[in-house]
Design a protein around this motif. Structure first.
Motif, PDB file in Angstrom:
ATOM      1  N   ASP A 128      12.012   6.534   4.758  1.00 11.69           N
ATOM      2  CA  ASP A 128      13.024   7.597   4.813  1.00 11.69           C
ATOM      3  C   ASP A 128      14.002   7.442   5.965  1.00 11.69           C
ATOM      4  N   THR A 129      13.489   7.009   7.122  1.00 12.07           N
ATOM      5  CA  THR A 129      14.357   7.046   8.294  1.00 12.07           C
ATOM      6  C   THR A 129      14.860   5.673   8.735  1.00 12.07           C
ATOM      7  N   LYS A 130      14.222   4.585   8.271  1.00 12.81           N
ATOM      8  CA  LYS A 130      14.628   3.268   8.762  1.00 12.81           C
ATOM      9  C   LYS A 130      15.215   2.369   7.677  1.00 12.81           C
ATOM     10  N   LEU A 131      14.899   2.614   6.431  1.00 10.98           N
ATOM     11  CA  LEU A 131      15.390   1.746   5.354  1.00 10.98           C
ATOM     12  C   LEU A 131      16.325   2.530   4.450  1.00 10.98           C
ATOM     13  N   GLU A 132      17.068   1.784   3.617  1.00 11.17           N
ATOM     14  CA  GLU A 132      17.926   2.459   2.653  1.00 11.17           C
ATOM     15  C   GLU A 132      17.498   2.059   1.261  1.00 11.17           C
ATOM     16  N   GLY A 133      16.875   2.967   0.568  1.00  5.68           N
ATOM     17  CA  GLY A 133      16.501   2.695  -0.811  1.00  5.68           C
ATOM     18  C   GLY A 133      15.006   2.656  -1.034  1.00  5.68           C
ATOM     19  N   HIS A 134      14.550   3.468  -1.971  1.00  2.00           N
ATOM     20  CA  HIS A 134      13.147   3.515  -2.386  1.00  2.00           C
ATOM     21  C   HIS A 134      13.034   2.918  -3.779  1.00  2.00           C
ATOM     22  N   TYR A 135      11.863   2.450  -4.112  1.00  2.00           N
ATOM     23  CA  TYR A 135      11.583   2.044  -5.493  1.00  2.00           C
ATOM     24  C   TYR A 135      10.437   2.889  -6.033  1.00  2.00           C
ATOM     25  N   PRO A 136      10.443   3.140  -7.364  1.00  2.00           N
ATOM     26  CA  PRO A 136       9.290   3.842  -7.941  1.00  2.00           C
ATOM     27  C   PRO A 136       8.075   2.927  -7.973  1.00  2.00           C
ATOM     28  N   VAL A 137       6.934   3.506  -8.280  1.00  2.00           N
ATOM     29  CA  VAL A 137       5.697   2.716  -8.313  1.00  2.00           C
ATOM     30  C   VAL A 137       5.810   1.634  -9.386  1.00  2.00           C
ATOM     31  N   GLN A 177       5.975   0.031  -2.523  1.00  2.00           N
ATOM     32  CA  GLN A 177       4.673  -0.152  -3.191  1.00  2.00           C
ATOM     33  C   GLN A 177       3.531   0.129  -2.212  1.00  2.00           C
ATOM     34  N   PHE A 178       3.705  -0.213  -0.936  1.00  2.00           N
ATOM     35  CA  PHE A 178       2.693   0.152   0.069  1.00  2.00           C
ATOM     36  C   PHE A 178       2.521   1.671   0.067  1.00  2.00           C
ATOM     37  N   LEU A 179       3.638   2.375   0.088  1.00  2.00           N
ATOM     38  CA  LEU A 179       3.598   3.850   0.112  1.00  2.00           C
ATOM     39  C   LEU A 179       2.834   4.400  -1.096  1.00  2.00           C
ATOM     40  N   HIS A 180       3.215   3.947  -2.302  1.00  2.00           N
ATOM     41  CA  HIS A 180       2.561   4.481  -3.509  1.00  2.00           C
ATOM     42  C   HIS A 180       1.092   4.061  -3.563  1.00  2.00           C
ATOM     43  N   GLY A 181       0.811   2.828  -3.154  1.00  2.00           N
ATOM     44  CA  GLY A 181      -0.575   2.359  -3.131  1.00  2.00           C
ATOM     45  C   GLY A 181      -1.414   3.186  -2.161  1.00  2.00           C
ATOM     46  N   GLU A 182      -0.831   3.561  -1.029  1.00  2.00           N
ATOM     47  CA  GLU A 182      -1.547   4.384  -0.053  1.00  2.00           C
ATOM     48  C   GLU A 182      -1.863   5.759  -0.639  1.00  2.00           C
ATOM     49  N   GLN A 183      -0.930   6.294  -1.441  1.00  2.00           N
ATOM     50  CA  GLN A 183      -1.254   7.580  -2.063  1.00  2.00           C
ATOM     51  C   GLN A 183      -2.401   7.416  -3.066  1.00  2.00           C
ATOM     52  N   GLY A 184      -2.390   6.261  -3.768  1.00  2.00           N
ATOM     53  CA  GLY A 184      -3.511   5.968  -4.661  1.00  2.00           C
ATOM     54  C   GLY A 184      -4.817   5.941  -3.882  1.00  2.00           C
ATOM     55  N   ALA A 185      -4.787   5.311  -2.705  1.00  2.00           N
ATOM     56  CA  ALA A 185      -5.988   5.229  -1.876  1.00  2.00           C
ATOM     57  C   ALA A 185      -6.428   6.616  -1.408  1.00  2.00           C
ATOM     58  N   LEU A 186      -5.466   7.451  -1.068  1.00  2.00           N
ATOM     59  CA  LEU A 186      -5.768   8.821  -0.629  1.00  2.00           C
ATOM     60  C   LEU A 186      -6.522   9.569  -1.735  1.00  2.00           C
ATOM     61  N   ILE A 187      -6.003   9.472  -2.952  1.00  2.00           N
ATOM     62  CA  ILE A 187      -6.615  10.198  -4.070  1.00  2.00           C
ATOM     63  C   ILE A 187      -7.978   9.596  -4.427  1.00  2.00           C
ATOM     64  N   CYS A 188      -8.049   8.265  -4.432  1.00  2.00           N
ATOM     65  CA  CYS A 188      -9.329   7.617  -4.764  1.00  2.00           C
ATOM     66  C   CYS A 188     -10.413   7.940  -3.734  1.00  2.00           C
ATOM     67  N   THR A 189     -10.044   7.963  -2.457  1.00  2.00           N
ATOM     68  CA  THR A 189     -11.059   8.205  -1.443  1.00  2.00           C
ATOM     69  C   THR A 189     -11.539   9.646  -1.488  1.00  2.00           C
ATOM     70  N   ALA A 190     -10.620  10.563  -1.798  1.00  2.00           N
ATOM     71  CA  ALA A 190     -11.036  11.960  -1.970  1.00  2.00           C
ATOM     72  C   ALA A 190     -12.044  12.045  -3.116  1.00  2.00           C
ATOM     73  N   LYS A 191     -11.811  11.220  -4.150  1.00  2.00           N
ATOM     74  CA  LYS A 191     -12.732  11.207  -5.284  1.00  2.00           C
ATOM     75  C   LYS A 191     -14.094  10.629  -4.879  1.00  2.00           C
ATOM     76  N   VAL A 192     -14.058   9.586  -4.020  1.00  2.00           N
ATOM     77  CA  VAL A 192     -15.316   8.989  -3.562  1.00  2.00           C
ATOM     78  C   VAL A 192     -16.162  10.030  -2.815  1.00  2.00           C
ATOM     79  N   VAL A 193     -15.524  10.866  -2.005  1.00  2.00           N
ATOM     80  CA  VAL A 193     -16.269  11.911  -1.286  1.00  2.00           C
ATOM     81  C   VAL A 193     -17.078  12.745  -2.295  1.00  2.00           C
TER      82      VAL A 193
END
Ligand SMILES: [Fe+2]
Ligand SMILES: [Fe+2]
Length: 372
Positions: free
Chosen positions: A174-183, A127-143
């Motif tokens: 990808d390199t340290k844990l085993e298993g991803h979850y969707p958003v 969820q941190f990963l997906h939330g960070e992508q949300g932040a990336l897209i939102c901040t690009a929008k703020v610009v």
């Protein structure tokens, strides 16, 4: 005057069926499309008229780090070992603080709680990963959408920060844990709402204040608890960036809200309430329980019950940041105090005088300076 139903799609905030009905249908797709609204604004006013934002921009330029070279990626991570170490170091016994009588986890032993610890870490970092992508897209929008040149400059540095955050969490998963979850569907719903809103300040409020305020609390908690050196360092780097991001949101919105009328402020209060509830739904981490063989309905019923307890840890993590930040922005008591009443109904006003993120950022700066 919007009702709970208009804001949240349900009358009762704890409506079990409505909470269970929030699911995401496209988790197997590679892409998720959202209609982004709002005008891209050019400004011909290049005057550097907002010195506080300018200062933050200078600080951001000096605080860049490199995700590939500044972190000890050669650290070996044995996840089960880490979960046990963390529990030991922090004196935590799984499940013991909750009354699990009559629930599917009443009979869970150490093995089940250990497996749960591993899964919940996979889920949280996903969820941190997906939330960070949300932040990336939102901040690009703020610009694009913010009308002030100083804010465009600052937001551009944040786009770089968020790209780096997506990069580090992705590499760690990808390199340290085993298993991803969707958003998580409640998180996706909130981010979609933020991107879909055409008013530039709503992107700030949703992302810079609500989502990042919670993220900072969650990173801080994990940073404190984890004994894993790579993750600890990674989180410390990310938190320093995030604190600056929330400070950017607070500075900008304080100025903007000062010029808004009661009806407009009321819309901001409603949005803050919606965002708070979406994030509260998200904390139920349905998919982790399903992985553990416990169905969504059972665990939701249980957690709704826990939520009504005073001082419950789920509530504290979320609202101890959101309530003080809303107060700092003047939203808690704006107009007829609608938001104060709503947070009162949720039983979370006890956090109103906790440290807001702006003050926390100042404190972190001072501590860093003192540490040299
Ligand atoms: Fe971030
Ligand atoms: Fe951020």
């Amino acid at each position: 005057m919007a009702t709970n139903h208009e804001i949240l799609g349900r009358n009762e905030v704890d409506d079990l069926e409505a909470i269970l009905a929030i699911t995401n249908s496209d988790v197997d797709e590679v892409q998720h499309l959202v209609q982004s609204n709002g005008d891209a604004i050019f400004t011909w006013d290049y005057d550097r008229s907002r010195p506080a934002l300018g200062k933050l921009y200078e600080r951001a330029k000096k605080s860049q780090w490199n995700a590939q070279t500044d972190l000890p990626w050669d650290t070996d991570v044995d996840q089960e070992h880490v979960v046990l170490e963390n529990a030991l170091a922090n004196n935590m016994t799984f499940g013991s603080e909750l009354d699990t009588k009559g629930t599917p986890f009443e009979k869970w032993g150490d093995a089940e709680w250990l497996a749960f610890g591993v899964q919940s870490q996979n889920w949280t970092l996903s969820q941190f990963l997906h939330g960070e992508q949300g932040a990336l897209i939102c901040t690009a929008k703020v610009v694009e959408t913010v009308p002030w040149i100083d804010a465009k400059y600052y937001a551009a540095t944040q786009v770089m920060d968020e790209a780096r955050h997506v990069e580090v969490f992705s590499r760690y998963l990808d390199t340290k844990l085993e298993g991803h979850y969707p958003v998580n569907p409640a998180l996706q719903l909130l981010i979609d709402d933020i991107i879909g809103d055409s008013r530039w300040d709503m992107t700030y409020m949703g992302m810079q204040i609500m989502v990042e305020g919670l993220a900072l609390a969650a990173f801080g908690f994990m940073h404190q608890v984890t004994e894993e050196p790579l993750l600890k360092k990674l989180l410390r780097y990310v938190m320093a960036d995030e604190a600056r991001h929330v400070a950017f949101g607070v500075l900008s919105l304080q100025e903007y809200y000062a010029g808004l009328g009661a009806a407009e402020l009321r819309e901001r209060q409603e949005f803050a309430f919606e965002a708070a509830l979406r994030m509260r739904d998200r904390l139920m981490m349905h998919r982790v329980w399903e992985t553990m063989g416990v169905d969504r309905r059972t665990v939701t019923e249980f957690l709704l019950g826990v939520r009504r307890m005073r001082n419950n840890p789920f509530q504290a993590a979320l609202f101890s940041k959101i309530v003080p930040n809303c107060k700092k922005l003047g939203l808690l008591d704006a107009g007829d105090g609608w938001l104060r009443q709503k947070f009162g109904e949720l039983g979370v006003l006890e956090y109103e005088d906790w440290e807001d993120t702006g003050a926390e950022y100042e404190r972190m700066q001072l501590e860093q300076k003192a540490a040299g």
